[in-house]
Design an enzyme around this catalytic site. Structure first.
Site, mmCIF file in Angstrom:
data_model
loop_
_atom_site.group_PDB
_atom_site.id
_atom_site.type_symbol
_atom_site.label_atom_id
_atom_site.label_comp_id
_atom_site.label_asym_id
_atom_site.label_seq_id
_atom_site.Cartn_x
_atom_site.Cartn_y
_atom_site.Cartn_z
ATOM 1 C CG HIS A 205 -40.389 0.647 47.520
ATOM 2 N ND1 HIS A 205 -41.326 1.585 47.161
ATOM 3 C CD2 HIS A 205 -41.081 -0.495 47.756
ATOM 4 C CE1 HIS A 205 -42.529 1.027 47.192
ATOM 5 N NE2 HIS A 205 -42.398 -0.229 47.540
ATOM 6 C CG HIS B 240 -46.944 0.028 47.365
ATOM 7 N ND1 HIS B 240 -47.193 -0.328 48.664
ATOM 8 C CD2 HIS B 240 -45.887 -0.726 46.976
ATOM 9 C CE1 HIS B 240 -46.347 -1.258 49.042
ATOM 10 N NE2 HIS B 240 -45.541 -1.515 48.036
ATOM 11 C CG ASP C 270 -51.332 -5.700 42.690
ATOM 12 O OD1 ASP C 270 -52.533 -5.743 42.991
ATOM 13 O OD2 ASP C 270 -50.421 -6.005 43.481
#
Length: 549
Positions: free
Chosen positions: A65, A225, A392
């Site tokens: 980010h 994300h 993830d």
């Protein structure tokens, strides 16, 4: 019929995907001599911070980010920031370490984006330091695309840096902790954002983008994300696009003629400044037609989703007090109008290795069987989470358990404690935090010297209570609780074999559920028909306990 043209993955400049974060942090610290790195447990901090008694600010989040949060460290903004792995929250020990370091006797404010892993790990960190440091927190939840009456609520996105800026200025003025927190909550409550993408991001090491998007279409309401949007539409001109984006923000804030706002047009990674300036001009024109004044402008790349080709718009209702704090000086390198800085030599950056090695001694068979099963199922767990979440989970399981040599040796307590430490330090994210809690509670119960069944029962009961308290999930929310809760119930009346069967039934039940908690909740019905990987791993733990020799 619309066809999806092949999109090549972004080729990152790197030495290896595994070292991208530490290599990048090394260069970042070299470029910013007023910011330094603490490897144990891993956070960036102001090297030029004075010792005056003022409220300190700590934030952080997954990498990818940038320049948020690292670029927001400086006088008048953040004192420290905790970087997690790509799109993964920092772990609780990182946040606790940064909090202890930052405290100057006036308390520490956590500024937290409303993502499950971030909220959970910052909350655990406050628990860890509650007897040492006065803390408070501000949850930033500005994304109108994920507004709902249930689930985790709006995601924290573009408004985060504005909350950091205004809270940092309030702290620099000498305001008390509760006053700074209240200002931050007021700014967050008066902030809303929306984002669109023309092309998805690509995670370093991946060969495909996060989602496929036809070249003539766009995603509306994407997340930072790499999450797909709430709807997909044909591309439109900038003026119509901005109108579609500003409408829900104005409605959510109930902005009316005569009000003034801070307006942020933010690039998500690949948008060129020419595009951002164009969009900003359209935002100003759109708000002018509504009789709303842009009191402060921001147009640039501040909060990215790696290389996502897109843009976000954030509006913050502002009064004179908020604008005065917004205008206060800061040395944070990514904030606009900061003078150029000198270049220093490259700095070696590492994360301190956790002390999570199991002791020497006899083989711990049941936990060896559990860890071995997880190690052999990483690809399967990744696939499950990719279909029902953000993909993830397998990576986090591998980070926590992949380095253990089988067989594990030591007492049950020693091995459980080693696994708990590894989850809390190595894995990060929601799964790392919650599985760390599970194994820590089990280790504490086994340390009391009771028999195996009694220790398992006591540890599982306390772990369930702690996990429910921290994450807020219950049976039916499509999480690890769906396997853990029935196992705890079964242990109250039966042996480990009965508990294993109950956990397995609970895990299988998640195939017909839609998630109400965690990031999987954002994909809604897409999760139906996919077993929750967290519940599955919990069932494997109880099966290993039941089958121990």
């Amino acid at each position: 019929m619309t066809t999806v043209e092949p999109v090549s993955a972004h080729d990152y400049i790197l030495n290896s995907p595994a070292t991208l974060l530490t290599d990048a942090l090394s260069g970042f610290v070299a470029a910013h001599p007023d910011i330094d790195w603490q490897p144990d447990p891993g956070f960036l901090y102001r090297a030029d911070r004075g010792e005056d008694r003022r409220v300190a600010l700590v934030s952080g989040g997954g990498s990818g980010h940038e320049p948020m949060h690292s670029g927001m460290i400086g006088a008048g903004m953040l004192d420290a920031a905790c970087p997690g792995l790509v799109f993964t929250s920092p772990n609780a020990l990182q946040v606790a370490g940064a909090t202890r370091w930052a405290d100057r006797g006036a308390g520490v404010l956590h500024i937290v984006k409303n993502y499950t892993g971030d909220v959970l790990n910052f909350r655990i960190a406050r628990h860890l330091v509650r007897d040492e440091v006065a803390t408070d927190h501000v949850i930033v939840d500005d994304d109108v695309a994920t507004a709902s009456e249930s689930g985790p609520g709006r995601r924290g996105t573009g408004a985060t840096i504005i909350v950091e800026k205004i809270c940092g200025a309030a702290a620099a003025e000498g305001k008390k902790l509760d006053e700074v927190a209240e200002i931050g909550r007021r700014v967050a409550a008066n902030s809303r954002s929306i984002a669109i993408a023309y092309q998805a991001c690509t995670v370093p090491g991946s060969s495909v983008p996060a989602f496929e998007l036809p070249t003539d279409e766009m995603e509306f309401g994407v997340g930072i994300h790499g999450e797909a949007g709430v709807r997909r539409t044909a591309k439109v001109g900038a003026r119509e696009l901005v109108n579609r984006m500003v409408d829900p923000i104005v409605d959510a804030l109930s902005l009316v003629h005569g009000e003034q706002v801070i307006a942020l047009v933010n690039g998500l990674g690949s948008a060129h400044q020419l595009e951002l300036d164009l969009v900003f001009g359209e935002v100003v024109a759109d708000l002018h037609r509504r009789g709303i004044t842009v009191a402060r402008p921001m147009a640039g790349t501040f909060i990215t989703a790696l290389d996502m080709d897109g843009v976000s718009i954030t509006l913050v209702r502002a009064d004179d007090d908020v604008l005065a704090l917004f205008d206060a000086p800061t040395t944070a390198p990514a904030w606009p109008y900061v003078p150029a800085r000198a270049v220093s030599a490259p700095v070696a950056v590492t994360f301190a290795e956790p002390d999570d090695a199991a002791a020497d001694g006899p083989e711990c068979g049941w936990l060896s069987a559990f860890v071995d099963r997880v190690q052999g199922s990483i690809d399967h767990l990744t696939d499950l989470d990719r279909r029902a979440g953000d993909g993830d989970f397998g990576v986090n399981m591998d980070a926590a358990l992949g380095h253990f040599a089988i067989p594990l040796r030591g007492t049950d307590t020693e091995v459980l404690d080693a696994i708990a430490t590894s989850f809390l330090v190595r894995a990060g994210g929601t799964s790392g935090a919650l599985f760390g809690v599970l194994f820590r509670q089990l280790a504490a119960a086994f340390a009391d010297g009771r028999g195996f069944d009694d220790s398992l029962r006591a540890g599982a009961q306390s772990a369930l209570a702690e996990i429910v308290d921290l994450g807020g999930a219950s049976v039916g929310d499509n999480t690890m609780v769906d396997a853990l809760s029935p196992a705890v119930d079964a242990l109250a009346d039966g042996d480990t074999g009965v508990a294993a069967e109950a956990a397995e039934r609970g895990a299988r039940s998640t195939e017909e559920l839609t998630a109400a908690k965690g990031r999987a909740s954002y994909v809604g019905e897409n999760a139906r028909g996919v077993i929750d990987p967290g519940a599955l791993v919990v069932s494997w733990l109880f099966r290993a306990a039941a089958d121990r020799s």
